[in-house]
Write a protein that holds these residues in place. Structure first.
Motif, PDB file in Angstrom:
ATOM      1  N   ASP A 144       0.925  -1.098   0.169  1.00  8.33           N
ATOM      2  CA  ASP A 144      -0.017   0.004   0.145  1.00  8.33           C
ATOM      3  C   ASP A 144       0.781   1.296   0.039  1.00  8.33           C
ATOM      4  OD1 ASP A 144      -2.154   1.603  -0.040  1.00  8.33           O
ATOM      5  OD2 ASP A 144      -2.743   1.170   2.013  1.00  8.33           O
ATOM      6  N   ASP A 145       0.181   2.419  -0.513  1.00  4.14           N
ATOM      7  CA  ASP A 145       0.912   3.701  -0.324  1.00  4.14           C
ATOM      8  C   ASP A 145       1.261   4.229   0.966  1.00  4.14           C
ATOM      9  OD1 ASP A 145       0.718   3.793  -3.321  1.00  4.14           O
ATOM     10  OD2 ASP A 145      -1.014   4.798  -3.136  1.00  4.14           O
ATOM     11  N   ALA A 146       2.061   4.822   1.108  1.00  2.00           N
ATOM     12  CA  ALA A 146       2.565   5.348   2.296  1.00  2.00           C
ATOM     13  C   ALA A 146       1.261   6.409   2.904  1.00  2.00           C
ATOM     14  CB  ALA A 146       3.740   6.386   2.407  1.00  2.00           C
ATOM     15  N   LYS A 147       0.991   6.364   4.175  1.00  2.00           N
ATOM     16  CA  LYS A 147       0.159   7.142   4.989  1.00  2.00           C
ATOM     17  C   LYS A 147       0.224   8.622   4.232  1.00  2.00           C
ATOM     18  CE  LYS A 147      -0.388   4.370   9.163  1.00  2.00           C
ATOM     19  NZ  LYS A 147      -0.436   4.402  10.482  1.00  2.00           N
ATOM     20  N   GLU A 148       1.211   9.037   4.348  1.00  2.00           N
ATOM     21  CA  GLU A 148       1.252  10.843   3.772  1.00  2.00           C
ATOM     22  C   GLU A 148       2.123  10.570   2.666  1.00  2.00           C
ATOM     23  OE1 GLU A 148       2.421  13.171   7.199  1.00  2.00           O
ATOM     24  OE2 GLU A 148       0.587  12.650   8.255  1.00  2.00           O
ATOM     25  N   ARG A 168       4.310   6.651  -3.257  1.00  2.00           N
ATOM     26  CA  ARG A 168       3.500   5.875  -4.105  1.00  2.00           C
ATOM     27  C   ARG A 168       3.952   4.915  -4.554  1.00  2.00           C
ATOM     28  NH1 ARG A 168      -0.879   8.988  -6.273  1.00  2.00           N
ATOM     29  NH2 ARG A 168      -1.556   7.052  -6.715  1.00  2.00           N
ATOM     30  N   VAL A 169       3.280   3.688  -4.525  1.00  2.00           N
ATOM     31  CA  VAL A 169       3.647   2.379  -5.101  1.00  2.00           C
ATOM     32  C   VAL A 169       3.646   2.678  -6.864  1.00  2.00           C
ATOM     33  CG1 VAL A 169       3.103  -0.166  -5.387  1.00  2.00           C
ATOM     34  CG2 VAL A 169       2.829   1.053  -3.085  1.00  2.00           C
ATOM     35  N   ARG A 170       4.585   2.204  -7.533  1.00  2.00           N
ATOM     36  CA  ARG A 170       4.704   2.257  -8.898  1.00  2.00           C
ATOM     37  C   ARG A 170       4.564   0.889  -9.600  1.00  2.00           C
ATOM     38  NH1 ARG A 170       3.130   7.298  -9.640  1.00  2.00           N
ATOM     39  NH2 ARG A 170       4.278   8.723  -8.291  1.00  2.00           N
ATOM     40  N   ASP A 171       4.523   1.015 -10.892  1.00  2.00           N
ATOM     41  CA  ASP A 171       4.081  -0.373 -11.503  1.00  2.00           C
ATOM     42  C   ASP A 171       5.242  -1.026 -11.569  1.00  2.00           C
ATOM     43  OD1 ASP A 171       5.370   1.920 -12.942  1.00  2.00           O
ATOM     44  OD2 ASP A 171       5.009   0.874 -14.712  1.00  2.00           O
ATOM     45  N   ARG A 172       6.604  -0.619 -11.606  1.00  2.00           N
ATOM     46  CA  ARG A 172       7.995  -1.231 -11.371  1.00  2.00           C
ATOM     47  C   ARG A 172       8.070  -1.749 -10.161  1.00  2.00           C
ATOM     48  NH1 ARG A 172      12.040   3.702 -12.905  1.00  2.00           N
ATOM     49  NH2 ARG A 172      10.199   4.107 -14.186  1.00  2.00           N
ATOM     50  N   ASP A 173       7.553  -1.195  -9.106  1.00  2.00           N
ATOM     51  CA  ASP A 173       7.495  -1.928  -7.630  1.00  2.00           C
ATOM     52  C   ASP A 173       6.698  -3.431  -7.856  1.00  2.00           C
ATOM     53  OD1 ASP A 173       8.740   0.281  -6.913  1.00  2.00           O
ATOM     54  OD2 ASP A 173       7.114   1.390  -6.127  1.00  2.00           O
ATOM     55  N   MET A 174       5.512  -3.308  -8.318  1.00  2.00           N
ATOM     56  CA  MET A 174       4.682  -4.305  -8.550  1.00  2.00           C
ATOM     57  C   MET A 174       5.184  -5.497  -9.589  1.00  2.00           C
ATOM     58  SD  MET A 174       2.383  -3.752  -6.400  1.00  2.00           S
ATOM     59  CE  MET A 174       1.698  -5.303  -6.412  1.00  2.00           C
ATOM     60  N   LEU A 216      -5.821  -0.782 -11.354  1.00  2.00           N
ATOM     61  CA  LEU A 216      -6.054  -1.290  -9.947  1.00  2.00           C
ATOM     62  C   LEU A 216      -5.982  -0.152  -8.987  1.00  2.00           C
ATOM     63  CD1 LEU A 216      -3.581  -4.475 -10.177  1.00  2.00           C
ATOM     64  CD2 LEU A 216      -5.919  -4.257 -10.668  1.00  2.00           C
ATOM     65  N   VAL A 217      -6.438  -0.179  -7.784  1.00  2.00           N
ATOM     66  CA  VAL A 217      -6.315   0.669  -7.011  1.00  2.00           C
ATOM     67  C   VAL A 217      -5.854   0.159  -5.590  1.00  2.00           C
ATOM     68  CG1 VAL A 217      -8.416   2.044  -7.671  1.00  2.00           C
ATOM     69  CG2 VAL A 217      -8.728   0.245  -6.149  1.00  2.00           C
ATOM     70  N   PRO A 218      -5.085   1.052  -4.944  1.00  2.00           N
ATOM     71  CA  PRO A 218      -4.521   0.336  -3.682  1.00  2.00           C
ATOM     72  C   PRO A 218      -5.433   0.390  -2.549  1.00  2.00           C
ATOM     73  CG  PRO A 218      -3.867   2.926  -3.851  1.00  2.00           C
ATOM     74  CD  PRO A 218      -4.553   2.349  -5.139  1.00  2.00           C
ATOM     75  N   PRO A 219      -5.179  -0.577  -1.708  1.00  2.00           N
ATOM     76  CA  PRO A 219      -3.933  -1.377  -1.350  1.00  2.00           C
ATOM     77  C   PRO A 219      -3.996  -2.594  -2.328  1.00  2.00           C
ATOM     78  CG  PRO A 219      -5.420  -2.037   0.270  1.00  2.00           C
ATOM     79  CD  PRO A 219      -6.156  -0.646  -0.289  1.00  2.00           C
ATOM     80  N   GLN A 248       9.790   0.096   2.274  1.00  2.00           N
ATOM     81  CA  GLN A 248       9.021   0.426   3.440  1.00  2.00           C
ATOM     82  C   GLN A 248       9.896   1.195   4.294  1.00  2.00           C
ATOM     83  OE1 GLN A 248       8.084  -3.384   5.523  1.00  2.00           O
ATOM     84  NE2 GLN A 248       6.604  -2.402   6.800  1.00  2.00           N
ATOM     85  N   GLU A 249      11.070   0.974   4.511  1.00  2.00           N
ATOM     86  CA  GLU A 249      11.995   1.674   5.405  1.00  2.00           C
ATOM     87  C   GLU A 249      12.389   2.950   5.000  1.00  2.00           C
ATOM     88  OE1 GLU A 249      15.431  -0.675   6.072  1.00  2.00           O
ATOM     89  OE2 GLU A 249      14.443  -2.147   7.301  1.00  2.00           O
ATOM     90  N   ASN A 250      12.601   3.452   3.768  1.00  2.00           N
ATOM     91  CA  ASN A 250      12.878   4.523   3.397  1.00  2.00           C
ATOM     92  C   ASN A 250      11.833   5.567   2.732  1.00  2.00           C
ATOM     93  OD1 ASN A 250      15.593   3.791   3.610  1.00  2.00           O
ATOM     94  ND2 ASN A 250      15.594   2.901   1.515  1.00  2.00           N
ATOM     95  N   TYR A 251      10.619   4.986   2.499  1.00  2.00           N
ATOM     96  CA  TYR A 251       9.652   5.844   1.808  1.00  2.00           C
ATOM     97  C   TYR A 251       8.262   5.604   2.494  1.00  2.00           C
ATOM     98  CZ  TYR A 251      13.453   6.135  -1.530  1.00  2.00           C
ATOM     99  OH  TYR A 251      14.538   6.260  -2.178  1.00  2.00           O
ATOM    100  N   GLY A 252       8.300   4.620   3.703  1.00  2.00           N
ATOM    101  CA  GLY A 252       6.999   4.508   4.159  1.00  2.00           C
ATOM    102  C   GLY A 252       6.003   3.535   3.612  1.00  2.00           C
ATOM    103  N   ILE A 253       6.343   3.235   2.513  1.00  2.00           N
ATOM    104  CA  ILE A 253       5.337   2.347   1.731  1.00  2.00           C
ATOM    105  C   ILE A 253       5.091   1.044   2.645  1.00  2.00           C
ATOM    106  CG2 ILE A 253       5.053   0.525  -0.009  1.00  2.00           C
ATOM    107  CD1 ILE A 253       6.431   2.512  -1.894  1.00  2.00           C
ATOM    108  N   ARG A 254       3.748   0.786   2.840  1.00  2.00           N
ATOM    109  CA  ARG A 254       3.419  -0.216   3.944  1.00  2.00           C
ATOM    110  C   ARG A 254       3.275  -1.563   3.101  1.00  2.00           C
ATOM    111  NH1 ARG A 254      -1.825   2.663   5.593  1.00  2.00           N
ATOM    112  NH2 ARG A 254      -1.802   3.499   3.358  1.00  2.00           N
TER     113      ARG A 254
END
Length: 285
Positions: A144-148, A168-174, A216-219, A248-254
């Protein structure tokens, strides 16, 4: 003996006849024309009136011709509209026929794969192609995207890589997540209930992530069938799992991953089956 005033005769003649006969005749003719013709202002008004009459005549003739041609133009326009409507209906009908044929081909392919056997090579082909629904142990991964989610600043590695928003989660992440699961031993994978096949594509359109051209929509819930515990451990220790952990650690992506005893994945809505043929080359003598 000459007269004393004889030398004055030439001067007297010039003074008495200061204009020659040509000038005199021209002056006489001009006075005659001015007396018998129309005044200049009257002639100007008369010319203007004639011009207006001619302009009105041209406009009247043009309007008459337009009235005569209007029914013809209207008829041609109606015929053109009718042709457009007819061709549009034909195109819609053809598109519907293509959709029905695609659905029929997909259904026949899935049926053929099912009939090839639920086990052995036939069952494996059905699973790997996504033609049949599957269930079994596996893992559930939620991304999921970061909270903020906020825009990245200067020098941010994700911004320089094409990311306008670091949270934001990006296509290359997925793409990396799915490829990592396949490499870790997943037998079947789906994202938000959409089954992936060997021909599935994960792309971006603006801020949206598309899977096989469906947004698609997050999460993003990723389900994978496989040896649950071993699949989870292998993925988290892989380069793609470490990449997800860094997000997750650097950008807050859950992210959250868990082992599930029974994961259920639907069949892919459209399956394209391609069969590879061995290449044979004839030897030369």
């Amino acid at each position: 003996m000459s007269r004393p005033d004889a030398s004055m005769s030439l001067l007297t003649n010039v003074m008495d006849h200061s204009l020659d006969d040509g000038y005199a005749e021209a002056a006489t003719r001009k006075r005659a024309e001015g007396a018998g013709g129309l005044p200049r202002t009257v002639r100007a008004k008369l010319g203007l009136a004639v011009g207006l009459v001619l302009a009105a005549l041209v406009v009247t003739v043009g309007a008459a011709q337009a009235r005569v041609a209007a029914p013809v133009v209207a008829k041609e326009r109606e015929e053109l509209i009718d042709r457009i409507d007819s061709e549009t209906d034909a195109a819609d009908e053809l598109e519907s026929t293509v959709d029905r044929l695609r659905e029929d081909v997909s259904a026949r392919q899935q049926e053929a794969l099912k009939e090839s056997g639920g086990s052995g090579q036939g069952g494996l082909v059905g699973i790997l192609s996504g033609a049949v629904a599957v269930h079994g142990p596996g893992v559930k991964l939620v991304v999921d995207d970061a909270k903020e989610a906020s825009s990245g600043g200067d020098g941010n590695p994700r911004e320089t890589a094409g990311f306008s928003d670091t949270g934001r989660v990006r296509d290359r992440d997925m793409q990396r997540v799915v490829n990592g699961l396949w490499a870790s031993g997943a037998e079947a994978v789906s994202i938000n209930g959409q089954r992936l096949t060997a021909l599935s594509a994960i792309r971006a359109a603006g801020e949206a992530i598309l899977v096989d051209n469906k947004p698609l929509v997050p999460p993003y819930t990723v389900l994978a069938v496989g040896d649950g515990k071993n699949l989870s451990t292998t993925f988290q220790n892989s380069a793609d799992g470490l990449y997800l952990n860094a997000l997750q650690e650097n950008y807050g992506i859950r992210t959250a991953i868990s082992v599930v005893d029974d994961v259920r994945l639907p069949a892919a809505p459209s399956v394209i089956v391609r069969t590879a043929q061995p290449r044979t080359e004839k030897g030369t003598s």
